[in-house]
Design a protein around this motif. Structure first.
Motif, PDB file in Angstrom:
ATOM      1  N   MET A   6       0.836  -1.203   0.000  1.00 48.44           N
ATOM      2  CA  MET A   6       0.000   0.000   0.000  1.00 48.44           C
ATOM      3  C   MET A   6       0.873   1.257   0.000  1.00 48.44           C
ATOM      4  N   SER A   7       1.947   1.228   0.780  1.00 48.07           N
ATOM      5  CA  SER A   7       2.857   2.369   0.832  1.00 48.07           C
ATOM      6  C   SER A   7       3.514   2.586  -0.530  1.00 48.07           C
ATOM      7  N   LEU A   8       3.949   1.500  -1.146  1.00 42.31           N
ATOM      8  CA  LEU A   8       4.567   1.588  -2.464  1.00 42.31           C
ATOM      9  C   LEU A   8       3.584   2.135  -3.494  1.00 42.31           C
ATOM     10  N   ALA A   9       2.347   1.666  -3.445  1.00 39.21           N
ATOM     11  CA  ALA A   9       1.325   2.152  -4.375  1.00 39.21           C
ATOM     12  C   ALA A   9       1.059   3.645  -4.162  1.00 39.21           C
ATOM     13  N   ALA A  10       1.022   4.084  -2.920  1.00 37.69           N
ATOM     14  CA  ALA A  10       0.788   5.497  -2.624  1.00 37.69           C
ATOM     15  C   ALA A  10       1.944   6.356  -3.133  1.00 37.69           C
ATOM     16  N   VAL A  11       3.170   5.894  -2.939  1.00 35.42           N
ATOM     17  CA  VAL A  11       4.341   6.641  -3.408  1.00 35.42           C
ATOM     18  C   VAL A  11       4.344   6.718  -4.931  1.00 35.42           C
ATOM     19  N   LEU A  12       4.050   5.608  -5.582  1.00 35.63           N
ATOM     20  CA  LEU A  12       4.007   5.596  -7.044  1.00 35.63           C
ATOM     21  C   LEU A  12       2.896   6.506  -7.577  1.00 35.63           C
ATOM     22  N   ALA A  13       1.749   6.496  -6.937  1.00 35.54           N
ATOM     23  CA  ALA A  13       0.645   7.363  -7.360  1.00 35.54           C
ATOM     24  C   ALA A  13       1.015   8.831  -7.182  1.00 35.54           C
ATOM     25  N   ALA A  14       1.618   9.163  -6.066  1.00 39.80           N
ATOM     26  CA  ALA A  14       2.026  10.550  -5.827  1.00 39.80           C
ATOM     27  C   ALA A  14       3.088  10.977  -6.834  1.00 39.80           C
ATOM     28  N   GLY A  15       4.048  10.108  -7.094  1.00 36.92           N
ATOM     29  CA  GLY A  15       5.084  10.424  -8.081  1.00 36.92           C
ATOM     30  C   GLY A  15       4.506  10.618  -9.470  1.00 36.92           C
ATOM     31  N   THR A  16       3.543   9.785  -9.839  1.00 35.60           N
ATOM     32  CA  THR A  16       2.902   9.904 -11.145  1.00 35.60           C
ATOM     33  C   THR A  16       2.149  11.226 -11.256  1.00 35.60           C
ATOM     34  N   LEU A  18       2.813  13.954  -9.633  1.00 35.98           N
ATOM     35  CA  LEU A  18       3.794  15.036  -9.720  1.00 35.98           C
ATOM     36  C   LEU A  18       4.318  15.191 -11.138  1.00 35.98           C
ATOM     37  N   LEU A  19       4.518  14.069 -11.818  1.00 36.37           N
ATOM     38  CA  LEU A  19       5.018  14.122 -13.195  1.00 36.37           C
ATOM     39  C   LEU A  19       3.950  14.586 -14.175  1.00 36.37           C
ATOM     40  N   LEU A  20       2.705  14.225 -13.902  1.00 35.03           N
ATOM     41  CA  LEU A  20       1.627  14.602 -14.812  1.00 35.03           C
ATOM     42  C   LEU A  20       1.163  16.042 -14.629  1.00 35.03           C
ATOM     43  N   ARG A  21       1.264  16.557 -13.415  1.00 35.60           N
ATOM     44  CA  ARG A  21       0.776  17.911 -13.110  1.00 35.60           C
ATOM     45  C   ARG A  21       1.859  18.726 -12.392  1.00 35.60           C
ATOM     46  N   PRO A  22       2.974  19.021 -13.033  1.00 37.49           N
ATOM     47  CA  PRO A  22       4.062  19.744 -12.351  1.00 37.49           C
ATOM     48  C   PRO A  22       3.684  21.171 -11.945  1.00 37.49           C
ATOM     49  N   GLU A  23       2.778  21.814 -12.706  1.00 42.45           N
ATOM     50  CA  GLU A  23       2.379  23.179 -12.344  1.00 42.45           C
ATOM     51  C   GLU A  23       1.638  23.199 -11.015  1.00 42.45           C
ATOM     52  N   ALA A  24       0.725  22.249 -10.855  1.00 41.62           N
ATOM     53  CA  ALA A  24      -0.034  22.173  -9.599  1.00 41.62           C
ATOM     54  C   ALA A  24       0.896  21.824  -8.433  1.00 41.62           C
ATOM     55  N   ALA A  25       1.860  20.939  -8.685  1.00 46.68           N
ATOM     56  CA  ALA A  25       2.807  20.567  -7.625  1.00 46.68           C
ATOM     57  C   ALA A  25       3.666  21.758  -7.228  1.00 46.68           C
TER      58      ALA A  25
END
Length: 95
Positions: A6-16, A18-25
């Motif tokens: 679950m932790s790995l999935a959350a980190v991967l989702a957050a990283g994705t 960040l890459l998809l929406r860099p302006e919002a990040a």
């Protein structure tokens, strides 16, 4: 094992995201740093100063019992007094 997945999935989702929406990040980071600089640090600064002063004066030394895990009791009072004395001499040299 499930918790790690679950932790790995959350980190991967957050990283994705960040890459998809860099302006919002970037905007969120700016907002967070601004909030910290305008509110959090100024409100905590007086407490940092007072606790530092109390530690340097030896008023928070309790012999290791009680408190937040007894961390203040690990400070050597003689070394602390010597440190404060050296700071007083350094201050006197600047006057």
């Amino acid at each position: 094992m499930m918790k790690k997945m679950m932790s790995l999935a959350a980190v991967l989702a957050a990283g994705t995201l960040l890459l998809l929406r860099p302006e919002a990040a970037a905007e969120a980071v700016r907002d967070g740093l601004s909030l910290c600089a305008r509110t959090v640090i100024p409100s905590l600064f007086p407490f940092f100063v007072v606790v530092s002063l109390l530690l340097r004066l030896g008023l928070l030394l309790n012999g290791g019992g009680g408190g937040a895990g007894g961390a203040a009791g690990d400070i050597d009072p003689a070394a602390l007094r010597a440190d404060i004395g050296m700071q007083a001499y350094a201050l006197a040299d600047h006057l």
